[in-house]
Design an enzyme around this catalytic site. Structure first.
Site, PDB file in Angstrom:
ATOM      1  CB  SER A 119      -0.849   0.058   1.268  1.00 29.62           C
ATOM      2  OG  SER A 119      -1.701  -1.036   1.349  1.00 29.62           O
ATOM      3  CG  HIS A 140      -2.158  -0.471  -4.032  1.00 23.53           C
ATOM      4  ND1 HIS A 140      -2.562   0.820  -3.770  1.00 23.53           N
ATOM      5  CD2 HIS A 140      -2.461  -1.186  -2.921  1.00 23.53           C
ATOM      6  CE1 HIS A 140      -3.089   0.874  -2.565  1.00 23.53           C
ATOM      7  NE2 HIS A 140      -3.038  -0.319  -2.020  1.00 23.53           N
ATOM      8  CD  GLU A 152      -2.415   3.885  -6.212  1.00 24.77           C
ATOM      9  OE1 GLU A 152      -2.424   3.162  -5.202  1.00 24.77           O
ATOM     10  OE2 GLU A 152      -2.245   5.098  -6.145  1.00 24.77           O
ATOM     11  CG  ASN A 190      -3.357   3.680   0.928  1.00 27.12           C
ATOM     12  OD1 ASN A 190      -4.405   3.828   1.569  1.00 27.12           O
ATOM     13  ND2 ASN A 190      -3.056   2.553   0.305  1.00 27.12           N
TER      14      ASN A 190
HETATM   15  P1  NAD Z   1      -3.627  -9.377   6.445  1.00 25.05           P
HETATM   16  O1  NAD Z   1      -3.093  -9.122   7.804  1.00 25.05           O
HETATM   17  O2  NAD Z   1      -5.073  -9.710   6.262  1.00 25.05           O
HETATM   18  O3  NAD Z   1      -2.804 -10.569   5.730  1.00 25.05           O
HETATM   19  C1  NAD Z   1      -1.416 -10.647   5.702  1.00 25.05           C
HETATM   20  C2  NAD Z   1      -1.046 -12.117   5.516  1.00 25.05           C
HETATM   21  O4  NAD Z   1       0.361 -12.209   5.267  1.00 25.05           O
HETATM   22  C3  NAD Z   1      -1.335 -12.981   6.764  1.00 25.05           C
HETATM   23  O5  NAD Z   1      -2.125 -14.094   6.395  1.00 25.05           O
HETATM   24  C4  NAD Z   1       0.057 -13.392   7.224  1.00 25.05           C
HETATM   25  O6  NAD Z   1       0.095 -14.687   7.826  1.00 25.05           O
HETATM   26  C5  NAD Z   1       0.833 -13.362   5.922  1.00 25.05           C
HETATM   27  N1  NAD Z   1       2.287 -13.249   6.075  1.00 25.05           N
HETATM   28  C6  NAD Z   1       2.996 -12.510   6.961  1.00 25.05           C
HETATM   29  N2  NAD Z   1       4.305 -12.718   6.792  1.00 25.05           N
HETATM   30  C7  NAD Z   1       4.446 -13.610   5.773  1.00 25.05           C
HETATM   31  C8  NAD Z   1       5.556 -14.223   5.134  1.00 25.05           C
HETATM   32  N3  NAD Z   1       6.807 -13.973   5.525  1.00 25.05           N
HETATM   33  N4  NAD Z   1       5.317 -15.091   4.132  1.00 25.05           N
HETATM   34  C9  NAD Z   1       4.042 -15.370   3.739  1.00 25.05           C
HETATM   35  N5  NAD Z   1       2.953 -14.814   4.294  1.00 25.05           N
HETATM   36  C10 NAD Z   1       3.153 -13.940   5.307  1.00 25.05           C
HETATM   37  O7  NAD Z   1      -3.216  -8.096   5.578  1.00 25.05           O
HETATM   38  P2  NAD Z   1      -3.883  -7.562   4.213  1.00 25.05           P
HETATM   39  O8  NAD Z   1      -4.903  -6.530   4.551  1.00 25.05           O
HETATM   40  O9  NAD Z   1      -4.234  -8.711   3.352  1.00 25.05           O
HETATM   41  O10 NAD Z   1      -2.643  -6.772   3.585  1.00 25.05           O
HETATM   42  C11 NAD Z   1      -1.635  -7.452   2.836  1.00 25.05           C
HETATM   43  C12 NAD Z   1      -0.907  -6.462   1.940  1.00 25.05           C
HETATM   44  O11 NAD Z   1      -1.861  -5.823   1.088  1.00 25.05           O
HETATM   45  C13 NAD Z   1      -0.173  -5.352   2.687  1.00 25.05           C
HETATM   46  O12 NAD Z   1       0.989  -5.010   1.986  1.00 25.05           O
HETATM   47  C14 NAD Z   1      -1.183  -4.204   2.620  1.00 25.05           C
HETATM   48  O13 NAD Z   1      -0.576  -2.941   2.722  1.00 25.05           O
HETATM   49  C15 NAD Z   1      -1.756  -4.414   1.231  1.00 25.05           C
HETATM   50  N6  NAD Z   1      -3.084  -3.821   1.017  1.00 25.05           N
HETATM   51  C16 NAD Z   1      -4.020  -3.841   2.020  1.00 25.05           C
HETATM   52  C17 NAD Z   1      -5.262  -3.246   1.808  1.00 25.05           C
HETATM   53  C18 NAD Z   1      -6.309  -3.234   2.886  1.00 25.05           C
HETATM   54  O14 NAD Z   1      -7.270  -2.457   2.786  1.00 25.05           O
HETATM   55  N7  NAD Z   1      -6.197  -4.054   3.901  1.00 25.05           N
HETATM   56  C19 NAD Z   1      -5.544  -2.659   0.562  1.00 25.05           C
HETATM   57  C20 NAD Z   1      -4.586  -2.697  -0.447  1.00 25.05           C
HETATM   58  C21 NAD Z   1      -3.349  -3.272  -0.203  1.00 25.05           C
END
Ligand code: NAD
Length: 291
Positions: A119, A140, A152, A190
């Protein structure tokens, strides 16, 4: 231009599972990896629920849902790296992501494109650990992935044209619209959204309004579909805090200072909807403000 037929995804959380679902629905074979086995189970359960909801709304048939599900398989990190496109969607933490990309780069085929769903973190910096920055790009997606129409696209300094074109073609094949952002902290969405939510937390912290008053004010007063605190809970407060830290560190401007109350919620493990509690408590029938 390399053609993408299969997709590997690292991280089966809210975003990774959403990306897996839309990719499988669009006919791609998907390998999904998470560091935590429960993470994979939770991710696949979420995808099943998402597909079932689409069937009940008659947006897709049961056969479509079954076909999509059959295309998604849990896999190792090496198997993820062996696909045409490997998308990292793990926790928003630069060191975690760099470690994943070092591993992915070791196992990637010569034409594999590596992408991050970060993000906020610099695509150029993440690409620098792979030894193949020309085949690296920011993809993204927005949350929830099956519903939100935007992807994005962020090119790092070294991203080559075929990688960019393949990424845009892939995003469009999922029915998404793309917007290009330069590689600056938190990109476009963001850069605007996270400071607004952080400011809502300051508004709460300073006692200007309650959780309910702030969210009602922005829903009815600014016509936002969700209040900013509700939206923060939806994104994940750990992710939001990481984005604010990237903005604060990367742009060195005090206007991006994360609100101490946001820090406190994250320290308490009250990360929002995904854990059942944030600015609202989601464990009962209806969400109840936590202050
Ligand atoms: P989340 O906490 O729901 O999921 C993250 C996952 O990553 C978890 O299942 C965790 O076990 C796993 N993980 C952690 N370390 C790891 C590793 N070393 N190897 C493999 N898996 C690993 O988080 P999310 O909301 O899905 O966000 C994930 C990414 O997407 C982040 O970079 C976030 O910035 C981005 N993102 C999030 C949103 C949002 O609104 N939540 C929107 C766009 C982008």
């Amino acid at each position: 231009m390399s053609e993408i037929k299969s997709v590997g995804i690292v991280g089966a959380g809210q975003m990774g599972s959403g990306i897996a679902q839309v990719a499988a629905q669009s006919g791609y074979d998907v390998r999904l990896y998470d560091v935590s086995p429960e993470g994979i189970d939770k991710g696949i359960a979420g995808i099943k629920k998402g597909l079932a909801r689409l069937v009940s709304k008659e947006s897709i048939t049961q056969a479509d849902a079954d076909a999509a599900l059959s295309r998604i398989k849990a896999g190792t990190l090496a198997e993820v790296a062996a696909q045409d496109l490997a998308i990292e969607a793990a926790t928003e933490n630069e060191e975690i992501k760099k470690a994943i990309f070092r591993d992915l780069a070791q196992h990637a085929g010569p034409d594999t494109i590596l992408a991050s769903n970060t993000s906020s973190i610099s695509i150029t910096r993440l690409a620098s650990v792979t030894g193949r920055p020309e085949k690296f790009i920011g993809l993204h997606f927005m949350n929830p992935v099956p519903i939100m129409r935007l992807v994005e696209i962020i090119r790092g300094i070294a991203t080559d044209a075929p990688t960019y074109e393949a990424a845009v073609t892939f995003a469009r094949s999922l029915g998404k619209t793309t917007a290009n952002s330069e590689d600056f902290p938190a990109f476009i969405v963001n850069r605007l959204l996270a400071p607004m939510i952080n400011e809502a937390v300051y508004t709460l912290y300073e006692g200007v309004g309650t959780v309910e008053a702030i969210d009602t004010a922005m829903k009815l007063g600014a016509n936002h579909p969700m209040g900013p605190l509700e939206l923060g809970d939806f994104i994940g407060l750990d992710t939001l805090l990481s984005i604010m830290n990237v903005l604060h560190d990367g742009l060195a401007d005090s206007k991006y200072r994360p609100c101490p109350l946001l820090v406190k919620y994250v320290e308490a493990g009250w990360l929002g909807r995904k854990v059942g509690r944030g600015f609202y408590d989601y464990r009962g029938e209806t969400p109840v403000p936590t202050r």
